[in-house]
Design an enzyme around this catalytic site. Structure first.
Site, mmCIF file in Angstrom:
data_model
loop_
_atom_site.group_PDB
_atom_site.id
_atom_site.type_symbol
_atom_site.label_atom_id
_atom_site.label_comp_id
_atom_site.label_asym_id
_atom_site.label_seq_id
_atom_site.Cartn_x
_atom_site.Cartn_y
_atom_site.Cartn_z
ATOM 1 N N ASP A 65 -1.937 -15.436 10.754
ATOM 2 C CA ASP A 65 -3.210 -15.164 11.400
ATOM 3 C C ASP A 65 -4.344 -15.978 11.635
ATOM 4 O OD1 ASP A 65 -6.050 -13.402 11.271
ATOM 5 O OD2 ASP A 65 -6.249 -15.032 9.541
ATOM 6 N N ASP A 97 -8.406 -15.536 12.206
ATOM 7 C CA ASP A 97 -9.579 -16.546 11.352
ATOM 8 C C ASP A 97 -9.266 -16.440 10.119
ATOM 9 O OD1 ASP A 97 -11.436 -16.033 13.943
ATOM 10 O OD2 ASP A 97 -10.691 -14.297 14.037
ATOM 11 N N SER A 128 -5.953 -9.514 14.423
ATOM 12 C CA SER A 128 -7.069 -8.593 14.979
ATOM 13 C C SER A 128 -7.473 -8.588 16.021
ATOM 14 C CB SER A 128 -7.288 -8.431 13.069
ATOM 15 O OG SER A 128 -7.134 -7.765 12.520
ATOM 16 N N LYS A 144 -5.416 -3.878 10.169
ATOM 17 C CA LYS A 144 -4.983 -4.478 9.116
ATOM 18 C C LYS A 144 -5.726 -4.111 8.129
ATOM 19 C CE LYS A 144 -3.756 -9.473 10.605
ATOM 20 N NZ LYS A 144 -3.648 -10.301 10.252
ATOM 21 N N ASP A 150 -5.545 -15.302 5.029
ATOM 22 C CA ASP A 150 -6.491 -15.298 4.205
ATOM 23 C C ASP A 150 -7.928 -14.289 3.236
ATOM 24 O OD1 ASP A 150 -10.188 -15.626 5.925
ATOM 25 O OD2 ASP A 150 -8.198 -15.256 6.624
#
Length: 212
Positions: free
Chosen positions: A10, A12, A106, A137, A162
């Protein structure tokens, strides 16, 4: 120690600390809609913007959410103030050079390019962004697509995430998940680290070995 054939990462909150930008943009949107910014931010993290809007304002037409999401993405892409790498991210990515790994985010292509660049991080050769999937997601589509692009079975992939939505997506894809950040443990990942500083990476013919 965890061993896999590929890592799916991922962006961010996992590689890039973009909290300041996300808070600014989504808080402004929340106030415009008469919503509590804290409640909006609790839902927004890890999802595509239009999916967040659909959950918060379920009676709005999809077309309105998509249009506002495009506007919000443009604002977030232009705002890079305060973006920094998550601690340990530069060395972590350097250790993966040449090993199978992909960014699964995303964010769309312009936003992911801008944020990785602002954080001074190299973009992986394989990237799955908002343009590549139909479902945000916590749907596992993005992670499954990343595994397919790398030619690795889902069970042999390790996800670094996260957010609650991202961790749920990795688990739904049948992958092991390393939660990144102090708050990730409450979403029941397979393992958890506060940041990437103590993640040691070794690559050999048997795969990618992680010591956490």
């Amino acid at each position: 120690m965890l061993t896999g054939r590929a890592l799916l990462l991922d962006m961010d909150g996992t590689l890039v600390d973009s909290h300041a930008v996300v808070e600014r943009c989504w808080s402004r949107w929340a106030r415009e809609k008469g919503l509590d910014p804290a409640a909006v931010l609790a839902v927004a993290h890890g999802r595509q913007g239009h999916a967040t809007m659909a959950e918060l304002l379920p009676d709005r037409p999809v077309e309105v959410n998509l249009a506002e999401n495009r506007e919000l993405l443009a604002q977030e892409t232009a705002d890079t103030e305060g973006i920094v790498p998550v601690a340990g991210a530069p060395a972590f990515l350097a250790a993966l050079d040449g090993a199978p790994h992909a960014l699964v985010t995303s964010a769309d292509v312009p936003l992911s390019t801008a944020r990785m660049g602002a954080a001074g991080l190299p973009l992986p050769a394989v990237r799955v962004t908002a343009e590549d999937v139909r479902a945000s997601k916590p749907d596992p589509e993005g992670f499954l697509r990343g595994a397919a692009l790398l030619g690795v079975a889902p069970a042999d992939c390790i996800v670094f995430e996260d957010s609650e939505a991202g961790i749920a997506a990795g688990k739904a894809a049948g992958m092991r998940v390393v939660g990144v950040g102090p708050g990730a443990a409450r979403f029941s990942p397979d393992a958890q680290v506060d940041d990437l500083t103590k993640v040691a990476v070794t690559v050999d013919d048997e795969g990618i070995h992680l010591t956490l």
